[in-house]
Design a protein around this motif. Structure first.
Motif, PDB file in Angstrom:
ATOM      1  N   MET A   1       0.847  -1.171   0.000  1.00 55.01           N
ATOM      2  CA  MET A   1       0.000   0.000   0.000  1.00 55.01           C
ATOM      3  C   MET A   1       0.895   1.238   0.000  1.00 55.01           C
ATOM      4  N   LYS A   2       0.553   2.172  -0.845  1.00 48.98           N
ATOM      5  CA  LYS A   2       1.314   3.412  -0.957  1.00 48.98           C
ATOM      6  C   LYS A   2       0.665   4.476  -0.069  1.00 48.98           C
ATOM      7  N   LEU A   3       1.462   5.131   0.775  1.00 40.32           N
ATOM      8  CA  LEU A   3       1.005   6.253   1.587  1.00 40.32           C
ATOM      9  C   LEU A   3       1.805   7.477   1.189  1.00 40.32           C
ATOM     10  N   THR A   4       1.127   8.601   1.004  1.00 44.29           N
ATOM     11  CA  THR A   4       1.799   9.856   0.683  1.00 44.29           C
ATOM     12  C   THR A   4       1.400  10.858   1.752  1.00 44.29           C
ATOM     13  N   LEU A   5       2.390  11.471   2.357  1.00 42.60           N
ATOM     14  CA  LEU A   5       2.170  12.456   3.410  1.00 42.60           C
ATOM     15  C   LEU A   5       2.580  13.815   2.878  1.00 42.60           C
ATOM     16  N   LYS A  32      -1.577  16.178   5.498  1.00 43.18           N
ATOM     17  CA  LYS A  32      -2.583  15.458   4.718  1.00 43.18           C
ATOM     18  C   LYS A  32      -2.004  14.090   4.401  1.00 43.18           C
ATOM     19  N   LEU A  33      -2.802  13.051   4.552  1.00 50.88           N
ATOM     20  CA  LEU A  33      -2.356  11.700   4.281  1.00 50.88           C
ATOM     21  C   LEU A  33      -3.205  11.121   3.160  1.00 50.88           C
ATOM     22  N   PHE A  34      -2.540  10.603   2.133  1.00 54.44           N
ATOM     23  CA  PHE A  34      -3.218  10.036   0.976  1.00 54.44           C
ATOM     24  C   PHE A  34      -2.854   8.563   0.870  1.00 54.44           C
ATOM     25  N   VAL A  35      -3.829   7.740   0.502  1.00 55.75           N
ATOM     26  CA  VAL A  35      -3.635   6.299   0.385  1.00 55.75           C
ATOM     27  C   VAL A  35      -3.781   5.895  -1.079  1.00 55.75           C
ATOM     28  N   GLY A  36      -2.888   5.008  -1.518  1.00 54.38           N
ATOM     29  CA  GLY A  36      -2.944   4.528  -2.897  1.00 54.38           C
ATOM     30  C   GLY A  36      -2.654   5.650  -3.867  1.00 54.38           C
ATOM     31  N   ASN A  37      -3.478   5.742  -4.917  1.00 50.87           N
ATOM     32  CA  ASN A  37      -3.245   6.770  -5.934  1.00 50.87           C
ATOM     33  C   ASN A  37      -4.062   8.040  -5.665  1.00 50.87           C
ATOM     34  N   ALA A  38      -4.569   8.191  -4.449  1.00 52.68           N
ATOM     35  CA  ALA A  38      -5.373   9.371  -4.105  1.00 52.68           C
ATOM     36  C   ALA A  38      -4.576  10.669  -4.244  1.00 52.68           C
ATOM     37  N   TYR A  39      -3.264  10.636  -3.978  1.00 50.36           N
ATOM     38  CA  TYR A  39      -2.456  11.855  -4.091  1.00 50.36           C
ATOM     39  C   TYR A  39      -2.367  12.312  -5.542  1.00 50.36           C
TER      40      TYR A  39
END
Length: 54
Positions: A1-5, A32-39
């Protein structure tokens, strides 16, 4: 799982996430925290919004 902060650099927040601790983003203003391709989708929407403002 990809997390983008996204937000102010805060190594303590990253450490807590990496250690599997529960965190509340209410305690980390501007984060802000994004999961998967949400960022990627967020950036697309932000660019479209910025382009519409022109």
């Amino acid at each position: 799982m990809k997390l983008t902060l996204e937000g102010p650099e805060n190594p303590k927040l990253i450490e807590k996430i990496a250690n599997g601790e529960k965190v509340s983003l209410k305690d980390w203003p501007g984060a802000k925290l994004f999961v998967g391709n949400a960022y990627d989708k967020y950036l697309e929407m932000k660019k479209a919004s910025d382009d519409a403002d022109l």
